[in-house]
Design a protein around this motif. Sequence first.
Motif, PDB file in Angstrom:
ATOM      1  N   ARG A  39       0.832  -1.210   0.000  1.00 42.78           N
ATOM      2  CA  ARG A  39       0.000   0.000   0.000  1.00 42.78           C
ATOM      3  C   ARG A  39       0.863   1.255   0.000  1.00 42.78           C
ATOM      4  N   ALA A  40       1.870   1.263   0.884  1.00 46.60           N
ATOM      5  CA  ALA A  40       2.753   2.426   0.974  1.00 46.60           C
ATOM      6  C   ALA A  40       3.490   2.621  -0.344  1.00 46.60           C
ATOM      7  N   LYS A  42       2.417   1.784  -3.336  1.00 46.63           N
ATOM      8  CA  LYS A  42       1.489   2.338  -4.335  1.00 46.63           C
ATOM      9  C   LYS A  42       1.295   3.831  -4.128  1.00 46.63           C
ATOM     10  N   ARG A  43       1.142   4.221  -2.837  1.00 42.52           N
ATOM     11  CA  ARG A  43       1.006   5.655  -2.540  1.00 42.52           C
ATOM     12  C   ARG A  43       2.242   6.404  -3.023  1.00 42.52           C
ATOM     13  N   HIS A  44       3.407   5.816  -2.745  1.00 48.90           N
ATOM     14  CA  HIS A  44       4.664   6.459  -3.131  1.00 48.90           C
ATOM     15  C   HIS A  44       4.755   6.572  -4.651  1.00 48.90           C
ATOM     16  N   ALA A  46       2.301   6.866  -6.740  1.00 52.20           N
ATOM     17  CA  ALA A  46       1.403   7.933  -7.189  1.00 52.20           C
ATOM     18  C   ALA A  46       2.050   9.300  -6.975  1.00 52.20           C
TER      19      ALA A  46
END
Length: 90
Positions: A39-40, A42-44, A46
């Motif tokens: 998750r982290a 994917k956020r990174h 983006a």
Amino acid sequence: MTTIHRQVHCEWCCEDLDHASTGRAKRFCSTRCRVAYSRAMKRHAAVCVEAALAGQPEPPRDFGQPVKIRAYEIDGAGNVTKRARPGGER
Ligand SMILES: [Zn+2]
């Protein structure tokens, strides 16, 4: 005696990893950590895309643990032992 190289710690929480003599190399201590890390990541990703579109340099990663690799030895019975490294930890 077989030697394998595996990560010492979970990439998310830095917990020690136990390695089996067979199967895939572990990077995380648990599914929870693997999911949290992805998750982290994917956020990174983006944030990186937005920075690239704005013409800015890629922002640094502020999550996860540095990867440490150590040699493990497997004997004929499938027991895994950490190999002592002369000079201690890297
Ligand atoms: Zn973990």
